[in-house]
Enzyme design. Structure first.
Site, PDB file in Angstrom:
ATOM      1  N   ARG A 126       0.863  -1.234   0.034  1.00 20.93           N
ATOM      2  CA  ARG A 126      -0.086   0.155   0.065  1.00 20.93           C
ATOM      3  C   ARG A 126       0.751   1.361   0.204  1.00 20.93           C
ATOM      4  NH1 ARG A 126      -2.908  -3.211   2.791  1.00 20.93           N
ATOM      5  NH2 ARG A 126      -2.179  -2.698   4.866  1.00 20.93           N
ATOM      6  N   TYR A 139       0.385   4.398  -2.486  1.00 23.07           N
ATOM      7  CA  TYR A 139       0.112   5.624  -2.143  1.00 23.07           C
ATOM      8  C   TYR A 139       0.887   6.677  -2.632  1.00 23.07           C
ATOM      9  CZ  TYR A 139      -2.696   3.594   1.930  1.00 23.07           C
ATOM     10  OH  TYR A 139      -3.442   2.984   3.073  1.00 23.07           O
ATOM     11  N   TYR A 157     -12.150  10.431   1.520  1.00 19.48           N
ATOM     12  CA  TYR A 157     -13.502  10.194   2.280  1.00 19.48           C
ATOM     13  C   TYR A 157     -13.216  10.740   3.810  1.00 19.48           C
ATOM     14  CZ  TYR A 157     -11.506   5.878   4.090  1.00 19.48           C
ATOM     15  OH  TYR A 157     -10.691   4.974   4.585  1.00 19.48           O
TER      16      TYR A 157
HETATM   17  C1  LIG Z   1      -6.972   5.293   6.239  1.00 20.04           C
HETATM   18  S1  LIG Z   1      -8.086   5.588   7.595  1.00 20.04           S
HETATM   19  C2  LIG Z   1      -9.152   6.895   6.904  1.00 20.04           C
HETATM   20  C3  LIG Z   1      -9.755   7.742   7.871  1.00 20.04           C
HETATM   21  C4  LIG Z   1     -10.474   8.912   7.074  1.00 20.04           C
HETATM   22  N1  LIG Z   1      -9.586   9.789   6.611  1.00 20.04           N
HETATM   23  C5  LIG Z   1     -11.421   9.474   8.307  1.00 20.04           C
HETATM   24  O1  LIG Z   1     -11.613  10.952   8.286  1.00 20.04           O
HETATM   25  O2  LIG Z   1     -12.327   9.068   8.849  1.00 20.04           O
HETATM   26  C6  LIG Z   1      -9.326   4.186   7.283  1.00 20.04           C
HETATM   27  C7  LIG Z   1      -9.668   3.674   8.698  1.00 20.04           C
HETATM   28  O3  LIG Z   1     -10.574   4.725   9.134  1.00 20.04           O
HETATM   29  C8  LIG Z   1     -11.685   4.257  10.013  1.00 20.04           C
HETATM   30  N2  LIG Z   1     -12.882   4.347   9.275  1.00 20.04           N
HETATM   31  C9  LIG Z   1     -12.973   4.813   8.050  1.00 20.04           C
HETATM   32  N3  LIG Z   1     -14.359   4.831   7.753  1.00 20.04           N
HETATM   33  C10 LIG Z   1     -14.950   4.294   8.713  1.00 20.04           C
HETATM   34  C11 LIG Z   1     -16.217   4.164   9.222  1.00 20.04           C
HETATM   35  N4  LIG Z   1     -17.287   4.258   8.022  1.00 20.04           N
HETATM   36  N5  LIG Z   1     -16.690   3.657  10.370  1.00 20.04           N
HETATM   37  C12 LIG Z   1     -15.744   3.575  11.107  1.00 20.04           C
HETATM   38  N6  LIG Z   1     -14.331   3.583  10.788  1.00 20.04           N
HETATM   39  C13 LIG Z   1     -13.991   4.132   9.794  1.00 20.04           C
HETATM   40  C14 LIG Z   1     -11.333   2.788  10.018  1.00 20.04           C
HETATM   41  O4  LIG Z   1     -10.452   2.616  11.271  1.00 20.04           O
HETATM   42  C15 LIG Z   1     -10.396   2.479   8.840  1.00 20.04           C
HETATM   43  O5  LIG Z   1      -9.742   1.373   8.834  1.00 20.04           O
END
Ligand SMILES: C[S@@+](CC[C@H](N)C(=O)[O-])C[C@H]1O[C@@H](n2cnc3c(N)ncnc32)[C@H](O)[C@@H]1O
Length: 258
Positions: free
Chosen positions: A66, A70, A92
């Site tokens: 990954r 990136y 997102y």
């Molecule tokens: C690479 S990070 C990105 C986070 C994103 N930038 C944010 O602001 O939430 C990915 C992690 O964010 C968390 N995450 C992202 N989407 C989520 C969701 N719908 N519900 C709960 N945790 C979420 C999880 O821990 C996931 O593995």
């Protein structure tokens, strides 16, 4: 010298259509070039307004580290700025929260003399406080990526709220693939046993991505994590597991000032 070409990174939130700010929408509409990293439904929604949107999700594949993916995403965004375009990159959630590409792209284009900025979005963490009724101000919060917790000598505070991000990929040091591994999750449980008993209640949390969905908040005990069900976007929530002691020494120092 300020160069022609600029970058704005925006967040589109977690829930399709409902979380995106007016500011983000106006950046999306006015950009010369638009890159999007989001779930498929959010991408379709954005592509409905901007059919020329370029999906960064296509850069992922099961066999590639990954970190290399990136780098590719960052290079696509930066190249477009170098070409003199006004670039908008949509991520997102909040684009600055547990997200390497937005920070790397902004740093790189600024180093090369271009303008770059970030607009915040609604992160999974913001959804979590609303859905689970937890206030980070009550006991404090520690937020850390699960594999990072395993690989480094971080210390957790079991009197505070603890959030472990990317728990489905816990222990995946190679950064390849997206499947949870029960053996690696057991290693996580073993490391967490420094601070928590095996029967500590924890929550697997997933914020709803679609307006028609409910959020997931599955309570279980810590020891059951290796056999639990995960999505790529599951977050592990460990509520405060111990009482916090008053610090009489510092309270006395403050009271002496009265
Ligand atoms: C690479 S990070 C990105 C986070 C994103 N930038 C944010 O602001 O939430 C990915 C992690 O964010 C968390 N995450 C992202 N989407 C989520 C969701 N719908 N519900 C709960 N945790 C979420 C999880 O821990 C996931 O593995």
């Amino acid at each position: 010298m300020q160069q022609h070409g600029e970058l704005v990174v925006v967040g589109c939130g977690i829930q399709l259509g409902r979380h995106v700010s007016e500011r983000a929408v106006s950046e999306i509409m006015e950009a010369d070039a638009l890159f999007v990293l989001s779930d498929a439904a959010a991408f379709d929604w954005i592509a409905g307004q901007r059919p020329d949107a370029i999906g960064l999700t296509d850069c992922y594949d099961d066999g590639t580290d990954r970190r290399e993916t990136y780098r590719q995403m960052t290079a696509m965004i930066v190249d477009s700025v170098r070409a003199g375009q006004r670039v908008c990159a949509v991520f997102y959630g909040h684009p600055g929260v547990f997200a390497q590409v937005p920070h790397a792209a902004i740093e790189q284009v600024r180093c090369e003399g271009f303008r770059a900025r970030m607009e915040p979005g609604i992160s999974a963490e913001a959804c979590l406080y609303a859905d689970l009724g937890l206030d980070p101000g009550t006991r404090g919060v520690q937020s850390i990526e699960a594999t990072r917790l395993l690989a480094y000598r971080h210390r957790l505070d079991p009197t505070a709220l603890v959030l472990l991000w990317q728990v489905a990929l816990a222990g995946n040091l190679a950064c390849i693939g997206f499947e949870p591994d029960p053996e690696r999750l057991q290693v996580l449980v073993d490391k967490l046993s420094q601070w928590y008993r095996p029967d500590t209640p924890v929550i697997l949390y997933e914020a709803a991505q679609l307006p028609i969905e409910e959020f997931r908040a599955d309570w279980m005990i810590l020891a059951d994590l290796p056999t639990a069900r995960y999505k790529e976007y599951t977050t592990l929530v460990i509520p405060p597991a111990r009482e916090v002691e008053r610090d009489e020494h510092w309270i006395a120092r403050l009271e002496a000032l009265d």
